[in-house]
Design an enzyme around this catalytic site. Structure first.
Site, mmCIF file in Angstrom:
data_model
loop_
_atom_site.group_PDB
_atom_site.id
_atom_site.type_symbol
_atom_site.label_atom_id
_atom_site.label_comp_id
_atom_site.label_asym_id
_atom_site.label_seq_id
_atom_site.Cartn_x
_atom_site.Cartn_y
_atom_site.Cartn_z
ATOM 1 N N HIS A 55 -65.833 -16.125 27.477
ATOM 2 C CA HIS A 55 -66.739 -15.946 26.558
ATOM 3 C C HIS A 55 -68.384 -15.768 26.815
ATOM 4 O O HIS A 55 -68.598 -16.084 28.161
ATOM 5 C CB HIS A 55 -66.934 -17.171 25.608
ATOM 6 C CG HIS A 55 -65.671 -17.508 24.740
ATOM 7 N ND1 HIS A 55 -65.474 -18.446 23.801
ATOM 8 C CD2 HIS A 55 -64.505 -16.537 24.573
ATOM 9 C CE1 HIS A 55 -64.288 -18.439 23.090
ATOM 10 N NE2 HIS A 55 -63.637 -17.156 23.640
ATOM 11 N N GLU A 57 -70.881 -17.667 26.984
ATOM 12 C CA GLU A 57 -71.682 -18.733 27.572
ATOM 13 C C GLU A 57 -70.904 -18.873 28.870
ATOM 14 O O GLU A 57 -71.331 -19.143 29.905
ATOM 15 C CB GLU A 57 -71.238 -20.137 26.712
ATOM 16 C CG GLU A 57 -71.903 -20.195 25.295
ATOM 17 C CD GLU A 57 -70.782 -19.577 24.384
ATOM 18 O OE1 GLU A 57 -70.121 -18.512 24.559
ATOM 19 O OE2 GLU A 57 -70.805 -20.065 23.116
ATOM 20 N N SER A 80 -72.771 -19.613 17.563
ATOM 21 C CA SER A 80 -72.392 -21.147 17.687
ATOM 22 C C SER A 80 -71.345 -21.277 18.581
ATOM 23 O O SER A 80 -70.450 -20.491 18.456
ATOM 24 C CB SER A 80 -72.117 -21.593 16.255
ATOM 25 O OG SER A 80 -71.982 -23.120 16.602
ATOM 26 N N CYS A 82 -67.991 -22.070 20.685
ATOM 27 C CA CYS A 82 -66.560 -22.472 20.348
ATOM 28 C C CYS A 82 -66.172 -24.005 20.670
ATOM 29 O O CYS A 82 -66.988 -24.181 21.571
ATOM 30 C CB CYS A 82 -65.542 -21.403 20.579
ATOM 31 S SG CYS A 82 -65.332 -21.471 22.470
ATOM 32 N N CYS A 85 -66.383 -23.579 24.642
ATOM 33 C CA CYS A 85 -67.820 -23.556 25.426
ATOM 34 C C CYS A 85 -68.681 -24.881 25.198
ATOM 35 O O CYS A 85 -69.115 -25.410 25.896
ATOM 36 C CB CYS A 85 -68.410 -22.577 24.830
ATOM 37 S SG CYS A 85 -67.686 -20.834 25.180
ATOM 38 N N ASP A 145 -60.626 -13.127 19.251
ATOM 39 C CA ASP A 145 -61.522 -13.930 19.749
ATOM 40 C C ASP A 145 -61.455 -15.421 19.667
ATOM 41 O O ASP A 145 -61.841 -16.299 20.221
ATOM 42 C CB ASP A 145 -62.870 -13.423 19.805
ATOM 43 C CG ASP A 145 -63.837 -13.709 21.196
ATOM 44 O OD1 ASP A 145 -63.434 -14.025 22.092
ATOM 45 O OD2 ASP A 145 -64.766 -14.112 20.823
HETATM 46 ZN ZN LIG Z 1 -66.901 -19.953 23.410
#
Ligand SMILES: [Zn+2]
Length: 148
Positions: A55, A57, A80, A82, A85, A145
């Site tokens: 991802h 991040e 935002s 997940c 993360c 995703d």
């Molecule tokens: Zn994530």
């Protein structure tokens, strides 16, 4: 709540997201910063790298390499985080997260706050519009995703 530095660094996260969009990937970008300086920046690599864990991040954190501490860092993300993360943010002890868009995806802000993370929500029109466009144009990739 957002400083000029926050706005500048969130813009870099957005630029990463936009680059990801232009590559045909999931348009989510992230920046790890310390003292207003960029440590690393990255973007979602699901499509480009064939990596479902990368991802935005995670890509930024991987590119930062080993850090002695995250206690003095801020993580910027266009969307935002997940739960994966968010868990990493807590695990690494990152004390502050600045989020561009909580409208297209969200729900982990309370998880972060309950664990002492300061969460700043920018409601950035560009981040929101880019995700909306992506979700409309590539609903299957978006569903993949977020594992729906
Ligand atoms: Zn994530």
């Amino acid at each position: 709540m957002l400083t000029e530095t926050d706005k500048r660094l969130l813009r870099v996260a957005y630029d990463e997201a936009k680059a990801g969009f232009d590559e045909g990937g999931c348009p989510i970008g992230s920046v790890l910063a310390r003292g207003g300086e960029i440590v690393s920046q990255g973007r979602n690599q699901r499509v480009q790298g064939g990596d479902p864990i990368a991802h935005g991040e995670m890509d930024a954190l991987r590119k930062a390499g080993r850090q002695k501490t995250y206690r003095d860092t801020v993580l910027y993300t266009s969307l935002s985080p997940c739960m994966m993360c968010s868990g990493t943010i807590v695990q690494f002890g990152i004390p502050r997260v600045v989020i561009g868009d909580t409208q297209n995806f969200g729900g982990n802000e309370d998880f972060l706050r309950e664990r002492g993370v300061e969460v700043a929500i920018a409601n950035d029109p560009d981040c929101i519009a880019l995700m909306q466009r992506f979700i409309e144009e590539k609903p299957e990739l978006w569903a993949e995703d977020i594992a729906e």
